[in-house]
Design an enzyme around this catalytic site. Structure first.
Site, PDB file in Angstrom:
ATOM      1  N   HIS A 146      20.681  15.263 -30.915  1.00 51.50           N
ATOM      2  CA  HIS A 146      20.327  13.895 -30.516  1.00 51.50           C
ATOM      3  C   HIS A 146      20.805  12.943 -31.595  1.00 51.50           C
ATOM      4  O   HIS A 146      20.762  13.254 -32.785  1.00 51.50           O
ATOM      5  CB  HIS A 146      18.810  13.752 -30.351  1.00 51.50           C
ATOM      6  CG  HIS A 146      18.419  12.553 -29.560  1.00 51.50           C
ATOM      7  ND1 HIS A 146      18.335  11.297 -30.114  1.00 51.50           N
ATOM      8  CD2 HIS A 146      18.123  12.404 -28.247  1.00 51.50           C
ATOM      9  CE1 HIS A 146      17.981  10.431 -29.172  1.00 51.50           C
ATOM     10  NE2 HIS A 146      17.843  11.069 -28.032  1.00 51.50           N
TER      11      HIS A 146
ATOM     12  N   ASP B 168      16.338  16.836 -22.388  1.00 50.88           N
ATOM     13  CA  ASP B 168      17.020  17.443 -21.228  1.00 50.88           C
ATOM     14  C   ASP B 168      16.946  18.960 -21.206  1.00 50.88           C
ATOM     15  O   ASP B 168      17.389  19.582 -20.240  1.00 50.88           O
ATOM     16  CB  ASP B 168      18.488  17.001 -21.230  1.00 50.88           C
ATOM     17  CG  ASP B 168      18.591  15.506 -20.958  1.00 50.88           C
ATOM     18  OD1 ASP B 168      19.180  14.798 -21.786  1.00 50.88           O
ATOM     19  OD2 ASP B 168      18.029  15.061 -19.945  1.00 50.88           O
TER      20      ASP B 168
HETATM   21  C1  SDX Z   1      19.803  11.829 -23.951  1.00 52.87           C
HETATM   22  O1  SDX Z   1      20.178   8.119 -27.169  1.00 52.87           O
HETATM   23  C2  SDX Z   1      19.131   8.478 -26.483  1.00 52.87           C
HETATM   24  O2  SDX Z   1      18.034   8.082 -26.744  1.00 52.87           O
HETATM   25  C3  SDX Z   1      19.438   9.378 -25.297  1.00 52.87           C
HETATM   26  C4  SDX Z   1      18.221   9.991 -24.588  1.00 52.87           C
HETATM   27  C5  SDX Z   1      17.409   8.943 -23.858  1.00 52.87           C
HETATM   28  O3  SDX Z   1      16.213   9.201 -23.608  1.00 52.87           O
HETATM   29  O4  SDX Z   1      17.983   7.896 -23.455  1.00 52.87           O
HETATM   30  O5  SDX Z   1      17.415  10.656 -25.530  1.00 52.87           O
HETATM   31  C6  SDX Z   1      18.664  10.994 -23.515  1.00 52.87           C
HETATM   32  O6  SDX Z   1      20.911  11.448 -23.723  1.00 52.87           O
HETATM   33  C7  SDX Z   1      19.541  13.090 -24.753  1.00 52.87           C
HETATM   34  C8  SDX Z   1      20.861  13.780 -25.248  1.00 52.87           C
HETATM   35  C9  SDX Z   1      21.400  14.648 -24.098  1.00 52.87           C
HETATM   36  N1  SDX Z   1      22.746  15.178 -24.450  1.00 52.87           N
HETATM   37  C10 SDX Z   1      22.930  16.492 -24.656  1.00 52.87           C
HETATM   38  O7  SDX Z   1      22.027  17.315 -24.716  1.00 52.87           O
HETATM   39  C11 SDX Z   1      24.401  16.892 -24.825  1.00 52.87           C
HETATM   40  C12 SDX Z   1      24.554  17.840 -26.023  1.00 52.87           C
HETATM   41  N2  SDX Z   1      24.302  17.059 -27.268  1.00 52.87           N
HETATM   42  C13 SDX Z   1      25.464  16.533 -27.952  1.00 52.87           C
HETATM   43  O8  SDX Z   1      26.495  16.122 -27.122  1.00 52.87           O
HETATM   44  C14 SDX Z   1      25.078  15.565 -29.076  1.00 52.87           C
HETATM   45  O9  SDX Z   1      24.082  16.160 -29.788  1.00 52.87           O
HETATM   46  C15 SDX Z   1      24.665  14.149 -28.737  1.00 52.87           C
HETATM   47  C16 SDX Z   1      25.676  13.446 -27.901  1.00 52.87           C
HETATM   48  C17 SDX Z   1      23.359  14.134 -28.032  1.00 52.87           C
HETATM   49  C18 SDX Z   1      24.506  13.389 -30.055  1.00 52.87           C
HETATM   50  O10 SDX Z   1      25.771  13.325 -30.608  1.00 52.87           O
HETATM   51  P1  SDX Z   1      26.043  12.549 -32.014  1.00 52.87           P
HETATM   52  O11 SDX Z   1      24.821  11.908 -32.526  1.00 52.87           O
HETATM   53  O12 SDX Z   1      27.255  11.699 -31.831  1.00 52.87           O
HETATM   54  O13 SDX Z   1      26.305  13.744 -32.989  1.00 52.87           O
HETATM   55  P2  SDX Z   1      27.737  14.331 -33.315  1.00 52.87           P
HETATM   56  O14 SDX Z   1      28.500  14.532 -32.044  1.00 52.87           O
HETATM   57  O15 SDX Z   1      28.346  13.504 -34.387  1.00 52.87           O
HETATM   58  O16 SDX Z   1      27.350  15.787 -33.892  1.00 52.87           O
HETATM   59  C19 SDX Z   1      27.049  15.982 -35.269  1.00 52.87           C
HETATM   60  C20 SDX Z   1      27.426  17.443 -35.529  1.00 52.87           C
HETATM   61  C21 SDX Z   1      28.862  17.771 -35.109  1.00 52.87           C
HETATM   62  O17 SDX Z   1      29.279  18.883 -35.893  1.00 52.87           O
HETATM   63  P3  SDX Z   1      30.193  18.552 -37.259  1.00 52.87           P
HETATM   64  O18 SDX Z   1      31.379  17.747 -36.787  1.00 52.87           O
HETATM   65  O19 SDX Z   1      29.271  17.780 -38.182  1.00 52.87           O
HETATM   66  O20 SDX Z   1      30.548  19.926 -37.775  1.00 52.87           O
HETATM   67  O21 SDX Z   1      26.591  18.306 -34.738  1.00 52.87           O
HETATM   68  C22 SDX Z   1      27.412  19.018 -33.817  1.00 52.87           C
HETATM   69  C23 SDX Z   1      28.710  18.279 -33.703  1.00 52.87           C
HETATM   70  O22 SDX Z   1      29.754  19.153 -33.322  1.00 52.87           O
HETATM   71  N3  SDX Z   1      26.670  19.002 -32.542  1.00 52.87           N
HETATM   72  C24 SDX Z   1      26.576  20.053 -31.723  1.00 52.87           C
HETATM   73  C25 SDX Z   1      25.745  19.623 -30.675  1.00 52.87           C
HETATM   74  N4  SDX Z   1      25.379  18.344 -30.871  1.00 52.87           N
HETATM   75  C26 SDX Z   1      25.957  17.974 -32.036  1.00 52.87           C
HETATM   76  N5  SDX Z   1      27.109  21.297 -31.778  1.00 52.87           N
HETATM   77  C27 SDX Z   1      26.802  22.120 -30.756  1.00 52.87           C
HETATM   78  N6  SDX Z   1      26.008  21.800 -29.698  1.00 52.87           N
HETATM   79  C28 SDX Z   1      25.466  20.556 -29.630  1.00 52.87           C
HETATM   80  N7  SDX Z   1      24.690  20.226 -28.611  1.00 52.87           N
END
Ligand code: SDX
Length: 432
Positions: free
Chosen positions: A308, A366
């Protein structure tokens, strides 16, 4: 907002730009950069808004480090346990919990608008039956501005109130119609003798040819799920609604834009993606391989329902949903649900893995919701529609707060330009 000062010096310039630093009632301070460009000729740079407060708001407070979520100061776990979705709608919209009279009036006003115009069914009939329900929802919601011309004037308080009631009331009806249309079954009219969430389940599952009795345990579970999804400060879809609304667009069009943004798998579309992922994993023995894929930088696969932007601790909503999941599966006699077993094991393994620990990746809202929906017999392509039903009140409350903010201006971000400098036009005969 109490203020401190920040001093910014840029490059070799001796000019010290003094910026105001505001403190809210809780959470991080905010540096006011409103005048920075005029004073320094520089923009701030923050793609993805990692460090940007787009507004001040009194609606929802999140502390991502501590896993705190509060609506108008009330903790989400307490609201989920003691309140109901209609009361939370009133709270988010008006800022205070309603007294008995206020609550009764609000519920009856919402019920008054639960029907949609009879012509709207013909919009649905223009969609292919296999349309994704979110495609229908975003179209149908925007079309409300074609029907309700007496609630489009955003500068008129009474029209704003009427638009808000219509949007809260009609979202479940539009959603149920999208589902019925996709399975070729007749639309079911809302029943105002039922409460908001029971009425939605009735429109979803009832049939004209036989009586349908809403399961009270499932209705309570869905009501709790709606409370948990109601608002979440300036997330992607809410920011979309605010930006659309800042141009003066009508409220129905703004919320339709929010529905479109919510559909993305990185946002509200994740609940559908979680179920698809759990079904793809299929068996607990396959979990290590999927964890490996999630950690592989060269593999686009991510653990859906994990991570998140704000929560760097367990999403407080996921904790409540995990308990709700167990109660729903028990009610339905599905305690041995395979998807739940895979989800619980996946969570256990991920939370002991340094990759997830170092990046503070925890289950989010989710991760469990889809298991509950699937157990209730709701198809996975409808999951994000359920999120949209609940989030409509958050979008409406945030839109109302923005419109009523005397500081409100059209949102118009700038950019760091990295394209070509000036170059001469080359006639096509001279191009390579
Ligand atoms: C909702 O914003 C809100 O409030 C949203 C929400 C709401 O109520 O409105 O809470 C609802 O959207 C919840 C989120 C649902 N999405 C998912 O579950 C999809 C999977 N999650 C990821 O796509 C991700 O965690 C996000 C999009 C939710 C957050 O992404 P960020 O903050 O941009 O983080 P990032 O992509 O920069 O990741 C940081 C690191 C990266 O690795 P490095 O480059 O540092 O090595 O963490 C890794 C990412 O690759 N990472 C993950 C991951 N999420 C982040 N690796 C594997 N699996 C994951 N799910």
């Amino acid at each position: 907002m109490t203020t401190k000062k920040a001093i910014l010096k840029i490059g070799k310039s001796k000019t010290a730009h003094e910026l105001s630093v505001y403190s809210g009632t809780e959470g991080p301070d905010a540096i006011d950069v409103t005048a920075l460009y005029n004073e320094s000729g520089c923009f701030t740079y923050d793609p993805g808004f990692m460090s940007t407060a787009s507004c001040d708001s009194t609606i929802t407070y999140i502390d991502g480090e501590k896993g705190i979520l509060r609506y108008r100061g009330y903790d989400i776990a307490e609201l989920a346990k003691k309140s109901n979705f209609m009361e939370v709608c009133y709270l988010l919209l008006h800022g205070e919990l309603p007294n008995k009279k206020e609550y009764g009036l609000f519920v009856s006003e919402v019920k008054k608008y639960s029907l949609v115009h009879e012509q709207l069914q013909f919009l649905y009939r223009g969609f292919p039956r296999f349309s994704h329900p979110m495609a229908i929802m975003s179209g149908a919601f925007a079309s409300l501005s074609a029907f309700y011309h007496d609630s489009l004037d955003i500068r008129n308080k009474e029209q704003r109130k009427l638009a808000a009631l219509r949007m809260i009331a009609k979202t479940p009806t539009l959603a149920a119609m999208a589902y019925k249309y996709s399975i070729g079954r007749p639309f079911i009219y809302p029943r105002n003798d039922l409460d908001y969430t029971a009425n939605f389940l009735h429109m979803l599952f009832a049939s004209p040819s036989e009586e349908y009795v809403v399961n009270k345990v499932l209705a309570k579970a869905m009501d709790t799920i709606f409370i948990l999804h109601a608002d979440h400060e300036q997330n992607a879809s809410t920011s979309t609604v605010r930006l659309a609304g800042s141009s003066g667009a009508n409220p129905f069009a703004c919320i339709s834009a929010g529905i479109a943004s919510l559909w993305g798998p990185a946002h509200g579309g994740a609940n559908e993606a979680v179920i698809n992922m759990l079904e793809k994993i299929g068996d607990i023995k396959n979990i290590p391989n999927f964890i490996k894929k999630a950690k592989d930088k060269n593999d686009p696969f991510r653990l859906m329902g994990f991570g998140h932007r704000v929560y760097k601790n367990y999403d407080p909503r996921a904790s409540v949903l995990r308990d709700t999941c167990h109660s729903v599966l028990k009610e339905l006699g599905m305690q041995n649900n395979t998807l739940l077993k895979i989800a619980v094991t996946l969570e256990e393994i991920a939370l002991t893995d340094t990759y997830f620990i170092e990046r503070k990746l925890y289950p989010n809202v989710d991760f469990y919701s889809g298991i509950i929906y699937k157990a209730m017999g709701i198809p996975s392509n409808l999951f994000t529609v359920l999120f949209a039903i609940a989030r409509t009140i958050g979008w409406v409350a945030q839109w109302k707060e923005m419109i009523e903010d005397p500081k409100q201006k059209i949102g118009r971000p700038r950019q760091l330009y990295t394209g070509y400098k000036l170059r001469k036009y080359v006639p096509v005969a001279k191009r390579k």
